[in-house]
Design an enzyme around this catalytic site. Structure first.
Site, PDB file in Angstrom:
ATOM      1  N   GLY A  12       0.824  -1.208   0.000  1.00 53.16           N
ATOM      2  CA  GLY A  12       0.000   0.000   0.000  1.00 53.16           C
ATOM      3  C   GLY A  12       0.857   1.257   0.000  1.00 53.16           C
ATOM      4  O   GLY A  12       2.034   1.224   0.365  1.00 53.16           O
ATOM      5  N   ARG A  16      -1.801   8.078   4.227  1.00 54.34           N
ATOM      6  CA  ARG A  16      -2.158   8.809   5.452  1.00 54.34           C
ATOM      7  C   ARG A  16      -0.941   9.119   6.330  1.00 54.34           C
ATOM      8  O   ARG A  16      -1.017   9.922   7.238  1.00 54.34           O
ATOM      9  CB  ARG A  16      -3.211   8.012   6.246  1.00 54.34           C
ATOM     10  CG  ARG A  16      -4.583   8.021   5.592  1.00 54.34           C
ATOM     11  CD  ARG A  16      -5.523   6.989   6.196  1.00 54.34           C
ATOM     12  NE  ARG A  16      -5.290   5.644   5.668  1.00 54.34           N
ATOM     13  CZ  ARG A  16      -5.984   4.558   6.019  1.00 54.34           C
ATOM     14  NH1 ARG A  16      -6.953   4.658   6.922  1.00 54.34           N
ATOM     15  NH2 ARG A  16      -5.714   3.369   5.493  1.00 54.34           N
ATOM     16  N   LYS A  23       5.263   3.018   4.248  1.00 55.51           N
ATOM     17  CA  LYS A  23       4.710   2.963   5.616  1.00 55.51           C
ATOM     18  C   LYS A  23       5.358   1.902   6.491  1.00 55.51           C
ATOM     19  O   LYS A  23       5.703   2.170   7.645  1.00 55.51           O
ATOM     20  CB  LYS A  23       3.199   2.733   5.548  1.00 55.51           C
ATOM     21  CG  LYS A  23       2.559   2.582   6.919  1.00 55.51           C
ATOM     22  CD  LYS A  23       1.068   2.745   6.894  1.00 55.51           C
ATOM     23  CE  LYS A  23       0.346   1.562   6.306  1.00 55.51           C
ATOM     24  NZ  LYS A  23      -1.106   1.716   6.389  1.00 55.51           N
TER      25      LYS A  23
HETATM   26  C1  UD1 Z   1      -7.635  -3.331   6.180  1.00 54.47           C
HETATM   27  C2  UD1 Z   1      -8.880  -4.225   6.071  1.00 54.47           C
HETATM   28  C3  UD1 Z   1      -9.829  -3.876   7.211  1.00 54.47           C
HETATM   29  C4  UD1 Z   1      -9.119  -4.063   8.531  1.00 54.47           C
HETATM   30  C5  UD1 Z   1      -7.808  -3.283   8.579  1.00 54.47           C
HETATM   31  C6  UD1 Z   1      -7.014  -3.680   9.786  1.00 54.47           C
HETATM   32  C7  UD1 Z   1      -9.286  -4.752   3.719  1.00 54.47           C
HETATM   33  C8  UD1 Z   1     -10.073  -4.413   2.513  1.00 54.47           C
HETATM   34  N1  UD1 Z   1      -9.533  -4.003   4.805  1.00 54.47           N
HETATM   35  O1  UD1 Z   1      -8.088  -1.977   6.026  1.00 54.47           O
HETATM   36  O2  UD1 Z   1     -10.971  -4.746   7.163  1.00 54.47           O
HETATM   37  O3  UD1 Z   1      -9.979  -3.663   9.578  1.00 54.47           O
HETATM   38  O4  UD1 Z   1      -7.007  -3.549   7.415  1.00 54.47           O
HETATM   39  O5  UD1 Z   1      -5.871  -2.886   9.977  1.00 54.47           O
HETATM   40  O6  UD1 Z   1      -8.514  -5.691   3.698  1.00 54.47           O
HETATM   41  N2  UD1 Z   1      -1.873  -3.412   0.858  1.00 54.47           N
HETATM   42  C9  UD1 Z   1      -1.257  -4.036  -0.203  1.00 54.47           C
HETATM   43  N3  UD1 Z   1      -1.752  -3.873  -1.455  1.00 54.47           N
HETATM   44  C10 UD1 Z   1      -2.857  -3.153  -1.698  1.00 54.47           C
HETATM   45  C11 UD1 Z   1      -3.507  -2.511  -0.616  1.00 54.47           C
HETATM   46  C12 UD1 Z   1      -2.997  -2.675   0.662  1.00 54.47           C
HETATM   47  O7  UD1 Z   1      -0.243  -4.719  -0.008  1.00 54.47           O
HETATM   48  O8  UD1 Z   1      -3.260  -3.078  -2.868  1.00 54.47           O
HETATM   49  C13 UD1 Z   1      -1.305  -3.561   2.206  1.00 54.47           C
HETATM   50  C14 UD1 Z   1      -0.939  -2.239   2.862  1.00 54.47           C
HETATM   51  O9  UD1 Z   1       0.418  -1.931   2.615  1.00 54.47           O
HETATM   52  C15 UD1 Z   1      -1.185  -2.505   4.346  1.00 54.47           C
HETATM   53  C16 UD1 Z   1      -2.248  -3.592   4.334  1.00 54.47           C
HETATM   54  O10 UD1 Z   1      -2.283  -4.140   3.045  1.00 54.47           O
HETATM   55  O11 UD1 Z   1      -0.027  -3.023   4.985  1.00 54.47           O
HETATM   56  C17 UD1 Z   1      -3.614  -3.039   4.699  1.00 54.47           C
HETATM   57  O12 UD1 Z   1      -3.955  -2.013   3.818  1.00 54.47           O
HETATM   58  P1  UD1 Z   1      -4.648  -0.692   4.329  1.00 54.47           P
HETATM   59  O13 UD1 Z   1      -4.892   0.194   3.169  1.00 54.47           O
HETATM   60  O14 UD1 Z   1      -3.930  -0.138   5.491  1.00 54.47           O
HETATM   61  O15 UD1 Z   1      -6.058  -1.316   4.767  1.00 54.47           O
HETATM   62  P2  UD1 Z   1      -7.082  -0.723   5.803  1.00 54.47           P
HETATM   63  O16 UD1 Z   1      -7.888   0.332   5.126  1.00 54.47           O
HETATM   64  O17 UD1 Z   1      -6.404  -0.363   7.053  1.00 54.47           O
HETATM   65 CA    CA Z   2      -4.276  -0.311   7.742  1.00 52.84          CA
END
Ligand code: UD1
Ligand code: CA
Length: 455
Positions: A12, A16, A23
């Site tokens: 991700g 934020r 991150k």
């Molecule tokens: C996610 C969960 C949410 C949970 C929360 C807990 C999903 C859709 N939502 O939300 O239910 O309550 O985590 O902290 O799963 N990432 C990738 N590739 C992507 C998108 C994200 O590797 O395409 C990674 C990010 O780097 C991060 C993690 O996945 O480490 C979570 O992504 P983030 O965008 O923080 O999800 P949340 O909105 O927090």
């Molecule tokens: Ca998160």
């Protein structure tokens, strides 16, 4: 134990955080979040550990090593990320444990409980680690059926007001049955508020195929997801509390624990006493029975048994103190080794130096290690005595048991057992002080007279 594969999501953007740095490389107790997650995973001895990273994230891949990096580009959501990792994993019949790289406080014990819960008969296709945070905010909500099984995960943005009122949230850690994982994850679409592939959809998908899904709860404090600097600070505070408790349990006295800051890798021997307001940077190893007095800052240093450090000492990387060394107030050490029983008690800088045993370094001594271009070494051999306010202009060696007179500027090597004086010769002029005072008094009188005449 059936085989385990671990997938850590770290691709991700972390928008934020408002940061140029990915991150998961932001640090808690001087260790990247991703490393904390991998530390928690390691004792489970997974067959494979895959970290999903974005493109141009070589630094994340380096921090992840020896775990395998899988590039997901562009990042289209957590479901999309897991799909990329599963493709790299290939056929895998064991447990697939998915973690988010920004929930860095997770413990091995909690992960083991989740895996056990998934395997518990009848084995579940998906087991989700739940939590009840004080503010559910943007976390996904866990929809639990009347029989206690997990029905669905609904992302906050997509939730109805009733669903948003659910207190039980998705921590982001999910265990999947490896045999079903590719099919379930493959069925995820992006028909939602963010137009992303949500991993969380696997629950509803598994249910629709008649597979079991379950949840267990972990403490919300442990499962905190770090999305902002404010959450990073909360994670730091929690980890510091843990580290303080761990050191005290291992026999270290902390007089005022909340004022002492550790690094994740700080090692401290028992019966060491740490006074208030001490900060440990990375790479510090402290022996047994050491006293670290208040307001000291220590990084990259090894401190031997029975040493006394501070108050107000600064030990920089490359400092090695042998047993019973004393380093006192306003002393700064860098890349300096001090042998057993040596003392530098006041107002001193020792850098790029090798100091023997039972050496006494007087107040205000400075090793002049930098000539404006290069760093040079100072050697002070066993039993030498360095008088106060000495400047040792490196490269220079003071031999064993030599004595350097106070106020010296030492530019040449001092042989063993020699007395070295490198300062201007002192002269006394008898009665001259009296003459000076009389002259001064005279001058003052004349000045007062001129000023009166001006009025
Ligand atoms: C996610 C969960 C949410 C949970 C929360 C807990 C999903 C859709 N939502 O939300 O239910 O309550 O985590 O902290 O799963 N990432 C990738 N590739 C992507 C998108 C994200 O590797 O395409 C990674 C990010 O780097 C991060 C993690 O996945 O480490 C979570 O992504 P983030 O965008 O923080 O999800 P949340 O909105 O927090
Ligand atoms: Ca998160």
């Amino acid at each position: 134990m059936s085989p385990l594969a671990v997938i850590v999501l770290a691709a991700g953007d972390g928008t934020r955080m408002k940061s140029a740095r990915p991150k998961v490389l932001h640090e808690i107790a001087h260790r990247p979040m991703l490393s904390h997650v991998l530390d928690a995973v390691a004792p489970l001895q997974p067959q494979r550990t895959l970290v999903v990273i974005g493109k141009d994230m070589a630094a994340v891949a380096a921090a992840a090593a020896p775990a395998e990096a899988v590039v997901q580009s562009p990042p289209l959501g957590t479901g999309h990320a897991v799909k990329a990792a599963l493709a790299a994993l290939g056929e895998f019949a064991g447990d697939v444990l998915v973690l988010v790289g920004d929930a860095a406080l997770i413990t091995t014990e909690t992960l083991a409980l989740l895996i056990a819960e998934r395997r518990r008969a009848p084995a579940a296709a998906v087991a989700v680690l739940g939590m009840r945070p004080a503010d559910p905010g943007s976390y996904g909500r866990l929809v639990v059926a009347t029989d206690g099984s997990l029905e669905a995960i609904v992302e906050a943005r997509d939730a109805t007001p009733e669903q948003r009122a659910i207190a039980l949230c998705n921590s982001g850690v999910i265990a999947l049955d490896g045999r079903h994982a590719p099919e379930l994850v493959g069925a995820i679409d992006n028909k939602n508020a963010k137009r992303e592939y949500y991993l969380t959809d696997v629950v509803a998908i598994a249910r629709s195929r008649g597979l079991h899904c379950r949840t267990i709860e972990a403490s919300a404090e442990e499962m905190l997801g770090v999305n902002s600097r404010a959450e990073l600070a909360v994670a730091e505070a929690t980890l510091q509390q843990r580290l303080r408790a761990r050191h005290m349990a291992a026999g270290v006295t902390l007089i005022d624990p909340t004022t002492v800051y550790f690094s994740a890798d700080t090692v401290i021997g028992r019966d060491t006493v740490i006074e208030p307001s001490v900060v440990f940077g990375p790479g510090v190893r402290v022996g047994e029975g050491v006293e670290i007095r208040g307001m000291s800052h220590i990084a990259g240093a090894v401190i031997g048994d029975g040493a006394i450090v501070g108050p107000f000492a600064r030990l920089r990387p490359g400092t090695e103190l042998a047993a019973r060394v004393h380093v006192g107030n306003f002393v700064e050490l860098k890349a300096a080794r001090l042998g057993e029983g040596s003392k530098a008690n006041h107002l001193t800088y020792i850098g790029d130096a090798v100091v023997g045993r039972e050496v006494n370094i007087g107040a205000g001594t400075i090793t002049c290690n930098y000539d404006g271009f290069l760093k040079h070494e100072t050697r002070i051999e066993d039993g030498a005595f360095i008088g106060s306010d000495t400047a040792l202009v490196a490269p220079v060696t003071v031999g064993a048991n030599a004595i350097v007179g106070a106020g010296s500027v030492i530019t040449r090597d001092v042989p063993a057992d020699a007395l070295a004086l490198g300062r201007g010769e002192q002269v006394e002029k008898p009665g001259a002080a009296r003459v000076l005072r009389a002259r001064g008094a005279d001058a003052k009188r004349r000045q007062a007279k001129t000023e009166r005449s001006k009025v």
